[in-house]
Design a protein around this motif. Structure first.
Motif, PDB file in Angstrom:
ATOM      1  N   GLU A 133     119.988 181.045  50.200  1.00 12.50           N
ATOM      2  CA  GLU A 133     118.549 180.970  50.447  1.00 12.50           C
ATOM      3  C   GLU A 133     118.248 180.305  51.782  1.00 12.50           C
ATOM      4  OE1 GLU A 133     114.359 181.210  49.528  1.00 12.50           O
ATOM      5  OE2 GLU A 133     116.165 182.281  48.897  1.00 12.50           O
ATOM      6  N   VAL A 134     118.913 179.183  52.058  1.00 14.48           N
ATOM      7  CA  VAL A 134     118.661 178.461  53.305  1.00 14.48           C
ATOM      8  C   VAL A 134     119.120 179.282  54.506  1.00 14.48           C
ATOM      9  CG1 VAL A 134     119.252 176.402  54.641  1.00 14.48           C
ATOM     10  CG2 VAL A 134     118.754 176.200  52.202  1.00 14.48           C
ATOM     11  N   VAL A 135     120.298 179.888  54.398  1.00 12.76           N
ATOM     12  CA  VAL A 135     120.811 180.697  55.507  1.00 12.76           C
ATOM     13  C   VAL A 135     119.882 181.869  55.788  1.00 12.76           C
ATOM     14  CG1 VAL A 135     122.688 182.226  56.228  1.00 12.76           C
ATOM     15  CG2 VAL A 135     123.208 180.017  55.168  1.00 12.76           C
ATOM     16  N   ARG A 136     119.380 182.506  54.729  1.00 13.86           N
ATOM     17  CA  ARG A 136     118.482 183.645  54.912  1.00 13.86           C
ATOM     18  C   ARG A 136     117.198 183.229  55.613  1.00 13.86           C
ATOM     19  NH1 ARG A 136     114.149 185.660  52.525  1.00 13.86           N
ATOM     20  NH2 ARG A 136     114.149 184.075  50.891  1.00 13.86           N
ATOM     21  N   ARG A 137     116.659 182.073  55.235  1.00 19.21           N
ATOM     22  CA  ARG A 137     115.377 181.646  55.788  1.00 19.21           C
ATOM     23  C   ARG A 137     115.512 181.061  57.188  1.00 19.21           C
ATOM     24  NH1 ARG A 137     110.964 180.420  52.305  1.00 19.21           N
ATOM     25  NH2 ARG A 137     111.311 181.054  50.157  1.00 19.21           N
ATOM     26  N   TRP A 138     116.523 180.180  57.380  1.00 25.09           N
ATOM     27  CA  TRP A 138     116.542 179.388  58.613  1.00 25.09           C
ATOM     28  C   TRP A 138     117.864 179.431  59.378  1.00 25.09           C
ATOM     29  CZ3 TRP A 138     114.704 176.236  54.193  1.00 25.09           C
ATOM     30  CH2 TRP A 138     113.326 176.409  54.002  1.00 25.09           C
ATOM     31  N   GLY A 139     118.843 180.176  58.866  1.00 21.62           N
ATOM     32  CA  GLY A 139     120.081 180.334  59.614  1.00 21.62           C
ATOM     33  C   GLY A 139     121.204 179.432  59.129  1.00 21.62           C
ATOM     34  N   ARG A 140     122.414 179.788  59.546  1.00 18.67           N
ATOM     35  CA  ARG A 140     123.612 179.071  59.118  1.00 18.67           C
ATOM     36  C   ARG A 140     123.596 177.607  59.540  1.00 18.67           C
ATOM     37  NH1 ARG A 140     127.085 178.336  55.519  1.00 18.67           N
ATOM     38  NH2 ARG A 140     126.937 180.587  55.216  1.00 18.67           N
ATOM     39  N   GLU A 141     123.165 177.330  60.758  1.00 18.71           N
ATOM     40  CA  GLU A 141     123.176 175.949  61.240  1.00 18.71           C
ATOM     41  C   GLU A 141     122.242 175.078  60.417  1.00 18.71           C
ATOM     42  OE1 GLU A 141     123.875 172.431  62.994  1.00 18.71           O
ATOM     43  OE2 GLU A 141     125.076 174.268  63.072  1.00 18.71           O
ATOM     44  N   ASN A 147     123.586 170.225  54.797  1.00 18.81           N
ATOM     45  CA  ASN A 147     124.714 169.965  53.901  1.00 18.81           C
ATOM     46  C   ASN A 147     125.511 168.748  54.376  1.00 18.81           C
ATOM     47  OD1 ASN A 147     126.119 170.879  51.530  1.00 18.81           O
ATOM     48  ND2 ASN A 147     127.782 171.567  52.851  1.00 18.81           N
ATOM     49  N   ARG A 148     125.743 168.676  55.693  1.00 20.66           N
ATOM     50  CA  ARG A 148     126.458 167.513  56.239  1.00 20.66           C
ATOM     51  C   ARG A 148     125.656 166.240  56.016  1.00 20.66           C
ATOM     52  NH1 ARG A 148     127.523 171.214  60.533  1.00 20.66           N
ATOM     53  NH2 ARG A 148     125.759 170.345  61.691  1.00 20.66           N
ATOM     54  N   TRP A 149     124.351 166.344  56.229  1.00 14.89           N
ATOM     55  CA  TRP A 149     123.469 165.181  56.046  1.00 14.89           C
ATOM     56  C   TRP A 149     123.540 164.661  54.614  1.00 14.89           C
ATOM     57  CZ3 TRP A 149     118.964 165.606  52.891  1.00 14.89           C
ATOM     58  CH2 TRP A 149     118.142 164.480  52.900  1.00 14.89           C
ATOM     59  N   TRP A 150     123.485 165.570  53.639  1.00 10.87           N
ATOM     60  CA  TRP A 150     123.476 165.143  52.241  1.00 10.87           C
ATOM     61  C   TRP A 150     124.818 164.549  51.831  1.00 10.87           C
ATOM     62  CZ3 TRP A 150     120.329 163.661  48.716  1.00 10.87           C
ATOM     63  CH2 TRP A 150     120.735 163.599  47.375  1.00 10.87           C
ATOM     64  N   HIS A 151     125.903 165.217  52.191  1.00  8.14           N
ATOM     65  CA  HIS A 151     127.217 164.765  51.735  1.00  8.14           C
ATOM     66  C   HIS A 151     127.734 163.571  52.533  1.00  8.14           C
ATOM     67  CE1 HIS A 151     127.809 167.770  48.672  1.00  8.14           C
ATOM     68  NE2 HIS A 151     127.381 168.697  49.504  1.00  8.14           N
ATOM     69  N   ALA A 152     127.071 163.256  53.647  1.00 10.62           N
ATOM     70  CA  ALA A 152     127.430 162.032  54.378  1.00 10.62           C
ATOM     71  C   ALA A 152     126.883 160.789  53.688  1.00 10.62           C
ATOM     72  CB  ALA A 152     126.908 162.104  55.812  1.00 10.62           C
ATOM     73  N   ASP A 200     112.329 164.749  57.212  1.00  9.19           N
ATOM     74  CA  ASP A 200     113.539 163.931  57.132  1.00  9.19           C
ATOM     75  C   ASP A 200     114.776 164.747  56.776  1.00  9.19           C
ATOM     76  OD1 ASP A 200     112.422 161.540  57.837  1.00  9.19           O
ATOM     77  OD2 ASP A 200     112.043 160.876  55.778  1.00  9.19           O
ATOM     78  N   ILE A 201     114.579 165.991  56.362  1.00  7.74           N
ATOM     79  CA  ILE A 201     115.703 166.811  55.902  1.00  7.74           C
ATOM     80  C   ILE A 201     116.172 167.705  57.039  1.00  7.74           C
ATOM     81  CG2 ILE A 201     116.482 168.487  54.194  1.00  7.74           C
ATOM     82  CD1 ILE A 201     114.157 167.567  52.409  1.00  7.74           C
ATOM     83  N   PRO A 202     117.334 167.441  57.613  1.00  8.26           N
ATOM     84  CA  PRO A 202     117.840 168.294  58.697  1.00  8.26           C
ATOM     85  C   PRO A 202     117.964 169.741  58.238  1.00  8.26           C
ATOM     86  CG  PRO A 202     119.119 166.272  58.545  1.00  8.26           C
ATOM     87  CD  PRO A 202     118.241 166.313  57.324  1.00  8.26           C
ATOM     88  N   GLY A 203     117.673 170.644  59.152  1.00  3.06           N
ATOM     89  CA  GLY A 203     117.776 172.063  58.837  1.00  3.06           C
ATOM     90  C   GLY A 203     116.454 172.709  58.501  1.00  3.06           C
ATOM     91  N   THR A 204     115.443 171.914  58.127  1.00  5.24           N
ATOM     92  CA  THR A 204     114.133 172.498  57.843  1.00  5.24           C
ATOM     93  C   THR A 204     113.370 172.696  59.153  1.00  5.24           C
ATOM     94  OG1 THR A 204     113.010 170.363  57.591  1.00  5.24           O
ATOM     95  CG2 THR A 204     114.037 171.306  55.619  1.00  5.24           C
ATOM     96  N   PRO A 205     112.474 173.680  59.209  1.00  9.84           N
ATOM     97  CA  PRO A 205     111.660 173.853  60.423  1.00  9.84           C
ATOM     98  C   PRO A 205     110.855 172.606  60.756  1.00  9.84           C
ATOM     99  CG  PRO A 205     111.466 175.770  58.988  1.00  9.84           C
ATOM    100  CD  PRO A 205     112.200 174.724  58.205  1.00  9.84           C
ATOM    101  N   THR A 206     110.446 171.865  59.730  1.00 10.99           N
ATOM    102  CA  THR A 206     109.674 170.645  59.967  1.00 10.99           C
ATOM    103  C   THR A 206     110.512 169.603  60.691  1.00 10.99           C
ATOM    104  OG1 THR A 206     108.630 171.134  57.838  1.00 10.99           O
ATOM    105  CG2 THR A 206     108.091 169.027  58.843  1.00 10.99           C
ATOM    106  N   HIS A 207     111.791 169.535  60.365  1.00 12.40           N
ATOM    107  CA  HIS A 207     112.682 168.549  60.984  1.00 12.40           C
ATOM    108  C   HIS A 207     112.819 168.786  62.485  1.00 12.40           C
ATOM    109  CE1 HIS A 207     115.981 165.632  61.113  1.00 12.40           C
ATOM    110  NE2 HIS A 207     116.647 166.498  61.857  1.00 12.40           N
ATOM    111  N   VAL A 208     112.854 170.057  62.884  1.00 11.92           N
ATOM    112  CA  VAL A 208     113.046 170.366  64.303  1.00 11.92           C
ATOM    113  C   VAL A 208     111.724 170.541  65.037  1.00 11.92           C
ATOM    114  CG1 VAL A 208     115.293 171.416  63.888  1.00 11.92           C
ATOM    115  CG2 VAL A 208     113.251 172.853  63.834  1.00 11.92           C
ATOM    116  N   GLY A 209     110.596 170.343  64.329  1.00 10.65           N
ATOM    117  CA  GLY A 209     109.294 170.412  64.982  1.00 10.65           C
ATOM    118  C   GLY A 209     108.783 171.810  65.240  1.00 10.65           C
ATOM    119  N   ASP A 210     109.297 172.798  64.493  1.00 13.28           N
ATOM    120  CA  ASP A 210     108.826 174.176  64.637  1.00 13.28           C
ATOM    121  C   ASP A 210     107.560 174.331  63.796  1.00 13.28           C
ATOM    122  OD1 ASP A 210     108.376 176.932  64.492  1.00 13.28           O
ATOM    123  OD2 ASP A 210     110.508 177.411  64.615  1.00 13.28           O
TER     124      ASP A 210
END
Length: 256
Positions: A133-141, A147-152, A200-210
């Motif tokens: 779902e995330v990859v489809r909406r916003w891409g692999r990165e 995922n890295r943020w959560w598991h860190a 606060d959640i990396p990977g969301t459009p809100t996080h990158v200011g889009d």
């Protein structure tokens, strides 16, 4: 011609009667007729439209956008494109399920043979619930970074974050119980806090200011808050979830 009442259609579609009434109220799904007893009756055309609505909703499309797709002059082409995207997602989900089945089969086989299962194989397919779902909406990165943020995080940090998320939702219930409207200063202040939580959640459009994609994301999430019974329970009531949904919609239209 076969017809179903709201209750019959809701049961067969796996949605609530309130959701059907909401779709009717916003003009997304009209019944074929309303009986003298006030009951709404749905025939084959309405059921076919509901199928398309549910399929498009599963792609993450906002209800207003679904209406635009289904009612547009070029509706068939737009619908085919959306359904193709959904089919691609379902295929990805099936791959993830296949990996999970293989992992369980491996563990079962090793246990039967008295051998120790491989740790990496045991967890294959269990850590990617939202990956497709995330990859489809916003891409692999987007997925990889979140995922890295959560598991860190340590287990304690993850629990703290989840507690903060629950407090955010509980506050919506309190705002509803206090009688505030979605456009009220109190609700809009908390909508801003909710947006900050997304940011606060990396990977969301809100996080990158889009801003544009962030607004689209929030509208889609608001639709889920409003119509999904799971979210109604999470918020404490359907009314609290609807308050949050409407407040967030207002906030992305008129950010402070």
């Amino acid at each position: 011609m076969m017809e179903w009442t709201v209750r019959e259609l809701a049961e067969r579609a796996g949605i609530s009667g309130r959701t059907l009434r909401h779709y009717h109220g916003i003009g997304l799904l009209e019944p074929d007729r309303v009986g003298s007893n006030g009951y709404r009756y749905y025939g084959p055309d309405a059921v076919g439209r509901l199928q398309r609505i549910l399929l498009l909703r599963d792609t993450g499309m906002a209800l207003a956008d679904i209406a635009a797709v289904l009612d547009a002059p070029g509706a068939p082409a737009a619908e085919v494109e959306a359904l193709q995207a959904h089919l691609t997602q379902l295929a990805e989900d099936r791959k993830a399920l296949d990996r999970r089945i293989s992992a369980v089969e491996h563990t079962l086989q090793m246990r039967r043979e008295g051998r120790e299962p491989r740790m990496d194989v045991m967890l294959e397919g269990f850590n990617d619930r939202y990956e497709a779902e995330v990859v489809r909406r916003w891409g692999r990165e987007a997925f990889d970074s979140s995922n890295r943020w959560w598991h860190a995080k340590s287990v304690g940090q993850q629990r703290d974050w989840q507690a903060g998320a629950q407090a955010l939702l509980t506050r919506w219930a309190e705002i509803h119980e206090a009688g505030h409207t979605p456009a009220s200063p109190v609700a809009q202040e908390h909508a801003a806090a909710h947006m900050a939580w997304f940011a606060d959640i990396p990977g969301t459009p809100t996080h990158v200011g889009d801003t544009e994609r962030s607004a689209a994301m929030v509208r889609g999430i608001a639709d889920l808050y409003e119509t999904d019974p799971d979210f109604h329970r999470t918020f404490g009531s359907q009314e609290a979830a609807q308050l949050a949904a409407n407040a967030l919609r207002i906030h992305v239209r008129h950010p402070a």
